[in-house]
Motif scaffolding. Structure first.
Motif, PDB file in Angstrom:
ATOM      1  N   SER A  21       0.886  -1.134   0.163  1.00 35.63           N
ATOM      2  CA  SER A  21      -0.080   0.011   0.043  1.00 35.63           C
ATOM      3  C   SER A  21       0.883   1.279   0.086  1.00 35.63           C
ATOM      4  N   LYS A  60       2.078   4.863   1.292  1.00 43.19           N
ATOM      5  CA  LYS A  60       2.072   5.504   2.548  1.00 43.19           C
ATOM      6  C   LYS A  60       2.389   6.942   2.474  1.00 43.19           C
ATOM      7  N   GLU A  90      -2.413   6.135   4.560  1.00 40.41           N
ATOM      8  CA  GLU A  90      -2.179   4.696   3.826  1.00 40.41           C
ATOM      9  C   GLU A  90      -3.238   4.645   3.178  1.00 40.41           C
TER      10      GLU A  90
END
Length: 372
Positions: free
Chosen positions: A275, A277, A286
């Motif tokens: 993911s 961030k 995030e």
């Protein structure tokens, strides 16, 4: 991983399950970890008791009096014995198996062999038919009678090699796979992948992987493109399952131990690692599939709002024009649609401080450390 440590760890991600067997178990494990789960069984299992091909193969096995039997899966071996019992052939089959050397493709078929009151001669440590074949050919099989329990599809190369070395081989087609009667869930899954709505797809058998690729290539070819680029994660229980995907150049992740629980843990570890961030306006953002975490707290986003945030995050700190954001919206539209989506995004995030309006130019994220 304990449940207290994994609960909610997949919040914001959508994971697809293509398995039929143990589908509900997989869905429950993923849901418990916070994932949104989509189920679309790519194959269906022919009930063993109704399978005429298995009945005929069982009779052939009994008549053959095999020297060696290769058990490839625990589920299949147990099902074979149960089906034989239903046909009144259980005792004869057990007698024949008891006189043969039993070779297992890993610990699960070993367990099934022992549960039946039998004992294995040897088990493949790699859980691979390649290891079994290498060992058998090295020892020599000329003149031997061998029974091979299949695991969902014909073991053509394996059987051909044994016959080429002089063995007489009977194939036992335990739990044959067929397409499900209704393919619409699989087609819909392919469309969802193409639309970027699926973060990971899980596979637990090679036949399911093959069936999914075939259906997806016809229903929505863009799904394969996302798998090829890794935009949607393909997670497989082991290398045999992964083979149809890797043959097409699709990258896969798989656990070191080829087990369902280990597959779930791999997905649980991999998705958060992938993911985006960012530090924005004093907070850590995030980005996940259908949600954003702000300092660890999840905020569910509508598709348009998520598309805007994803587009801004792709160029962190830079101004993204309305024209570019229009293209990012699921249904395009115009500059007004962008303004509405941004307004809704700010509302969903609980504050307008994360997104800055740049007059007559567009929008950008307020990064704590602006991009150079």
């Amino acid at each position: 991983m304990g449940e207290s440590m994994t609960e909610g760890v997949l919040t914001g991600f959508t994971v697809a399950v293509t398995a039929e067997r143990r589908r509900d178990e997989m869905a429950a494990l993923l849901t418990r970890r916070g994932a949104r789960v989509v189920t679309a069984s790519a194959i269906s299992i022919v009930p063993l008791a109704d399978d005429e091909a298995l009945h005929a193969a069982t009779a052939a096995c009994i008549g053959l009096e095999p020297d060696l039997v290769v058990a490839t899966t625990g589920f299949g071996f147990r099902g074979w014995l149960e089906a034989a019992e239903g046909w009144g052939l259980g005792d004869q089959l057990r007698e024949v198996l008891g006189r043969a050397r039993l070779v297992a493709r890993g610990p699960k078929p070993c367990g099934a062999i022992r549960a039946a009151g039998l004992s294995e001669d040897w088990a493949a440590a790699t859980e691979s038919t390649d290891e079994i074949l290498e060992r058998l050919l090295a020892a020599g099989v000329a003149g031997q009678r061998i029974v091979v329990q299949e695991h969902g599809e014909p073991q053509t190369a394996f059987v051909t090699a044994l016959r080429g070395a002089g063995a007489a081989v009977v194939e036992v087609p335990v739990y044959r796979w067929v397409y499900p009667q209704d393919l619409s869930p699989v087609r819909r899954l392919a469309e969802q992948i193409t639309a970027g709505q699926i973060d990971a797809v899980t596979f637990t058998s090679a036949p399911a992987a093959k069936a999914f690729l075939t259906v997806a290539s016809e229903a929505s070819p863009g799904a394969l493109d996302r798998l090829l680029t890794g935009s949607t994660l393909a997670a497989c229980v082991g290398p045999v399952t992964a083979a149809p995907l890797t043959e097409r150049g699709i990258p896969v992740v798989m656990p070191a131990r080829f087990r369902l629980g280990a597959l779930i843990k791999t997905v649980t570890d991999e998705l958060p690692r992938r993911s985006v961030k960012l530090r924005v306006a004093g907070s850590t953002l995030e980005l996940r599939g259908h949600a954003v975490l702000i300092d660890g707290a999840p905020y569910a986003l509508a598709p348009a709002a998520m598309a805007i945030l994803t587009s801004l995050a792709a160029r962190p700190g830079a101004v993204v024009s309305k024209e570019q954001l229009i293209e990012a919206l699921p249904r395009g539209n115009d500059g007004h649609a962008v303004d509405v989506a941004v307004a809704r995004l700010r509302t969903a995030l609980g504050s307008g401080r994360h997104i800055e309006t740049v007059i007559k130019r567009g929008y950008r994220l307020r990064l704590d450390e602006p991009a150079a």
